[in-house]
Design a protein around this motif. Structure first.
Motif, PDB file in Angstrom:
ATOM      1  N   ASP A   1       0.834  -1.201   0.000  1.00 11.47           N
ATOM      2  CA  ASP A   1       0.000   0.000   0.000  1.00 11.47           C
ATOM      3  C   ASP A   1       0.870   1.253   0.000  1.00 11.47           C
ATOM      4  OD1 ASP A   1      -1.953  -1.914   0.426  1.00 11.47           O
ATOM      5  OD2 ASP A   1      -2.284  -1.372   2.531  1.00 11.47           O
ATOM      6  N   GLY A   2       0.425   2.280  -0.717  1.00 10.46           N
ATOM      7  CA  GLY A   2       1.121   3.558  -0.737  1.00 10.46           C
ATOM      8  C   GLY A   2       0.174   4.684  -0.357  1.00 10.46           C
ATOM      9  N   LEU A   3       0.631   5.594   0.502  1.00 13.50           N
ATOM     10  CA  LEU A   3      -0.195   6.729   0.920  1.00 13.50           C
ATOM     11  C   LEU A   3      -0.046   7.840  -0.122  1.00 13.50           C
ATOM     12  CD1 LEU A   3      -2.117   7.877   3.027  1.00 13.50           C
ATOM     13  CD2 LEU A   3      -0.122   8.764   4.270  1.00 13.50           C
ATOM     14  N   PHE A   4      -1.058   7.973  -0.955  1.00 10.70           N
ATOM     15  CA  PHE A   4      -1.049   8.892  -2.098  1.00 10.70           C
ATOM     16  C   PHE A   4      -1.640  10.226  -1.666  1.00 10.70           C
ATOM     17  CE2 PHE A   4      -3.202  10.218  -6.178  1.00 10.70           C
ATOM     18  CZ  PHE A   4      -2.058  10.427  -6.914  1.00 10.70           C
TER      19      PHE A   4
ATOM     20  N   TRP B   1      -5.046   5.841   0.709  1.00  8.04           N
ATOM     21  CA  TRP B   1      -4.168   4.682   0.551  1.00  8.04           C
ATOM     22  C   TRP B   1      -4.490   3.991  -0.763  1.00  8.04           C
ATOM     23  CZ3 TRP B   1       0.055   3.525   3.217  1.00  8.04           C
ATOM     24  CH2 TRP B   1       0.217   4.062   4.493  1.00  8.04           C
ATOM     25  N   LEU B   2      -3.472   3.826  -1.612  1.00  7.95           N
ATOM     26  CA  LEU B   2      -3.604   3.043  -2.838  1.00  7.95           C
ATOM     27  C   LEU B   2      -3.108   1.635  -2.566  1.00  7.95           C
ATOM     28  CD1 LEU B   2      -2.333   5.556  -5.559  1.00  7.95           C
ATOM     29  CD2 LEU B   2      -4.694   5.069  -4.865  1.00  7.95           C
ATOM     30  N   GLU B   3      -3.921   0.659  -2.946  1.00  6.80           N
ATOM     31  CA  GLU B   3      -3.595  -0.743  -2.699  1.00  6.80           C
ATOM     32  C   GLU B   3      -3.271  -1.450  -4.007  1.00  6.80           C
ATOM     33  OE1 GLU B   3      -6.572  -1.658   0.983  1.00  6.80           O
ATOM     34  OE2 GLU B   3      -7.473  -0.997  -0.896  1.00  6.80           O
ATOM     35  N   SER B   4      -2.698  -2.627  -3.882  1.00  7.25           N
ATOM     36  CA  SER B   4      -2.315  -3.398  -5.058  1.00  7.25           C
ATOM     37  C   SER B   4      -3.528  -3.662  -5.948  1.00  7.25           C
ATOM     38  CB  SER B   4      -1.684  -4.723  -4.626  1.00  7.25           C
ATOM     39  OG  SER B   4      -1.039  -5.339  -5.706  1.00  7.25           O
ATOM     40  N   GLY B   5      -3.388  -3.328  -7.228  1.00  2.00           N
ATOM     41  CA  GLY B   5      -4.489  -3.501  -8.164  1.00  2.00           C
ATOM     42  C   GLY B   5      -5.285  -2.241  -8.428  1.00  2.00           C
ATOM     43  N   ASP B   6      -5.036  -1.174  -7.670  1.00  2.00           N
ATOM     44  CA  ASP B   6      -5.738   0.094  -7.893  1.00  2.00           C
ATOM     45  C   ASP B   6      -5.153   0.801  -9.117  1.00  2.00           C
ATOM     46  OD1 ASP B   6      -7.148  -0.446  -5.595  1.00  2.00           O
ATOM     47  OD2 ASP B   6      -6.218   1.143  -4.391  1.00  2.00           O
ATOM     48  N   VAL B   7      -6.008   1.483  -9.852  1.00  2.00           N
ATOM     49  CA  VAL B   7      -5.604   2.247 -11.031  1.00  2.00           C
ATOM     50  C   VAL B   7      -6.110   3.677 -10.880  1.00  2.00           C
ATOM     51  CG1 VAL B   7      -5.893   2.494 -13.531  1.00  2.00           C
ATOM     52  CG2 VAL B   7      -5.551   0.227 -12.543  1.00  2.00           C
ATOM     53  N   VAL B   8      -5.244   4.648 -11.173  1.00  2.00           N
ATOM     54  CA  VAL B   8      -5.600   6.062 -11.048  1.00  2.00           C
ATOM     55  C   VAL B   8      -5.495   6.726 -12.413  1.00  2.00           C
ATOM     56  CG1 VAL B   8      -5.035   8.274  -9.946  1.00  2.00           C
ATOM     57  CG2 VAL B   8      -4.748   6.133  -8.666  1.00  2.00           C
TER      58      VAL B   8
END
Length: 201
Positions: free
Chosen positions: A138-141, A156-163
């Motif tokens: 996870d990354g705090l975006f 929080w961006l998690e594995s599999g998230d697309v922005v």
């Protein structure tokens, strides 16, 4: 079905990639990383970035004391490998565009890596969107404003998230403050991979 969240104009597609798709994408990236190994770029002030990176496509993004720019070759002299079809499929599905990106920047975040607030503005035409894919920890975006300063918001961006960053949000400052190391099992040694696709020309 993936849930879509909007944060200051950024479209965040939560859980866009399921576990199988994430593993397949990691598999597609391995030949890219072998052909164009990760490296640690320098900032304009001569300091090593905490994020390691490489690229695929016509161009790769690069930074050293001369500044931030796109380059046609890896620092070791070889050309960049093609962008994997798995990445291009995500680009087409989410953006709806036939025009494919010129660069897929691959950033690897280790346990203490971060990315300060910045704008993606080294491209020729800001009407094209920027697409980001999160894999691993996870990354705090954090998202700010077009001008530096002012109030920011984080998710929080998690594995599999697309922005998807486009339209009025295209030039907003954004960054990653930290990661939750070993929060995902996708990468055996931990860490976060972020793919950023951009139209350069």
């Amino acid at each position: 079905m993936a849930a879509k969240i909007t944060l200051r104009g950024f479209e965040i597609h939560k859980e866009y990639l399921d576990d199988a798709a994430q593993k397949a994408l990691i598999g597609a990236l391995r030949p890219v990383l072998k052909a164009a190994p990760l490296f640690s770029p320098e900032t304009r002030w001569g300091k090593k970035m905490s994020v390691r990176m490489t690229s695929a496509g016509k161009y790769g993004w690069y930074s050293d004391r001369r500044g931030y720019r796109y380059a046609e070759t890896h620092p070791e002299g070889m050309g960049w490998p093609p962008i994997p079809q798995e990445v291009l499929t995500i680009w087409r599905d989410v953006t709806g565009l036939e025009r494919t990106p010129d660069c897929c920047l691959i950033n690897y975040y280790g346990e203490t890596a971060r990315m300060g607030l910045h704008q993606d503005r080294d491209e020729a035409d800001f009407t094209w969107p920027v697409l980001s894919v999160s894999l691993g920890d996870d990354g705090l975006f954090r998202v700010g404003n077009e001008e530096r300063g002012g109030k920011t918001e984080s998710i929080w961006l998690e594995s599999g998230d697309v922005v998807l960053m486009g339209g009025p949000a295209r030039l907003l400052h954004h960054g990653v403050d930290r990661i939750r190391f070993k929060s995902s099992r996708l990468l055996p040694k931990g860490g976060r991979i972020n793919l950023t696709c951009r139209v350069v020309d």
